[in-house]
Design an enzyme around this catalytic site. Structure first.
Site, PDB file in Angstrom:
ATOM      1  CE1 TYR A  74     -12.497  15.618 -10.281  1.00 28.61           C
ATOM      2  CE2 TYR A  74     -11.547  15.093  -8.147  1.00 28.61           C
ATOM      3  CZ  TYR A  74     -12.347  14.753  -9.224  1.00 28.61           C
ATOM      4  OH  TYR A  74     -12.982  13.534  -9.230  1.00 28.61           O
ATOM      5  CD  GLU A  75      -8.547  23.130 -15.164  1.00 25.82           C
ATOM      6  OE1 GLU A  75      -8.497  24.231 -15.725  1.00 25.82           O
ATOM      7  OE2 GLU A  75      -9.033  22.110 -15.695  1.00 25.82           O
ATOM      8  CB  SER A  76     -11.301  23.966  -8.927  1.00 25.51           C
ATOM      9  OG  SER A  76     -11.669  22.721  -8.344  1.00 25.51           O
ATOM     10  N   GLY A  77      -8.243  23.065  -7.537  1.00 28.78           N
ATOM     11  CA  GLY A  77      -7.403  23.162  -6.358  1.00 28.78           C
ATOM     12  C   GLY A  77      -7.547  22.092  -5.297  1.00 28.78           C
TER      13      GLY A  77
END
Length: 292
Positions: A74-77
């Site tokens: 996911y984009e947040s890590g």
């Protein structure tokens, strides 16, 4: 995956078309059929950059069924996220708590995505055009829009750099449009070799799954072409939900209906999610599949 043979396709039209009725009553909705059909595309052990919403539902269903070792990013890590319920956003704590590891957002994009380590980018869309370009920015004029959409997020980078892109959205003539008001994430631009000429590393969208059908880009023109109809869906219904004369492959498959295990896992995931996020839980529908 492809069921296309060069440019040999048929266009929909009022003559020679017959509606395909459901052979037997089916206990699933078209949204469930869409989600399950999309989830089947993810291979075990693949690395998938997941968007929130429908892509996340389909990707996590794959993880719970045939692809237990798929690596969800996911984009947040979070890398290797295994959420117990569907996340509300990329910042949902369950993603980090269940991940194999968590890295910074710059590392996700620079090392993983732009470094060629993402097998599949799984995206949703508010609108898509015949060459699989995506709009998630505005409807109408950019400076004076009729509707302002959620925006780009990381989708432009995913669409350009992932090895392959899957797109999932509900199909209506307002969503599957002749021309986008704004191109947020590129597919094949104006078709043909336009994407290759600009040097984008990824293949671009290889499949679009809707609640009516599955579409794939023509190998030469890159125009989206229907290769599979979901159970109970006719060509006329697909055309009515498309803003251009849609193309059909010479041999159009029928999407296999959901298996009991797929339905059980999907509904259990959505029920857990509804309870966790304190939403009302709707009983499982009965009767034939709905075109909702």
């Amino acid at each position: 995956m492809s069921n296309l043979a060069g440019n040999s396709v048929e266009r929909s039209g009022p003559q020679g078309e017959s509606s395909r009725s459901l052979a037997a009553a089916a206990d699933f909705t078209t949204t469930e059929m869409m989600t399950i059909a999309a989830s089947r595309l993810l291979k075990n052990n693949s690395v998938c950059f997941v968007g929130i919403g429908l892509p996340s539902t389909a990707a996590n269903l794959a993880r719970l069924t045939h692809a237990p070792d798929v690596v969800l990013i996911y984009e947040s890590g979070p890398i290797g996220a295994k959420p117990h319920v569907l996340p509300l956003s990329i910042g949902d704590g369950d993603l980090a708590e269940t991940a194999d590891t968590v890295v910074s957002t710059p590392e996700i994009f620079r090392y993983w995505l732009q470094g060629g380590r993402i097998d599949v980018g799984f995206l949703g869309a508010a609108q898509i055009d015949r060459f699989a370009n995506i709009n998630t920015t505005v409807i109408g004029d950019y400076h004076h829009p009729k509707t302002r959409l959620p925006g780009a997020g990381g989708a432009p980078e995913i669409a350009s750099s992932a090895k392959e892109v899957f797109v999932i959205l509900k199909q209506t003539a307002r969503a599957v449009v002749e021309k986008l008001d704004f191109i947020t994430s590129i597919g094949f631009l104006d078709g043909g070799d336009a994407r290759d000429r600009l040097g984008f590393p990824g293949k671009g969208p290889v499949v679009v799954v809707t609640d009516l059908c599955i579409m794939e880009p023509d190998p030469q023109t890159k125009e989206l072409t229907v290769t599979s109809l979901h159970p109970g869906v006719s060509r006329e219904q697909v055309q009515a939900a498309t803003a251009w004369p849609i193309r059909f492959a010479v041999q159009v498959r029928q999407t296999p209906p959901p298996a009991p295990a797929e339905m059980e896992n999907l509904r259990d995931l959505e029920r857990r999610t509804a309870i966790a996020h304190q939403r009302s839980v709707t009983p499982a529908p009965s009767g034939p599949a709905r075109l909702d």
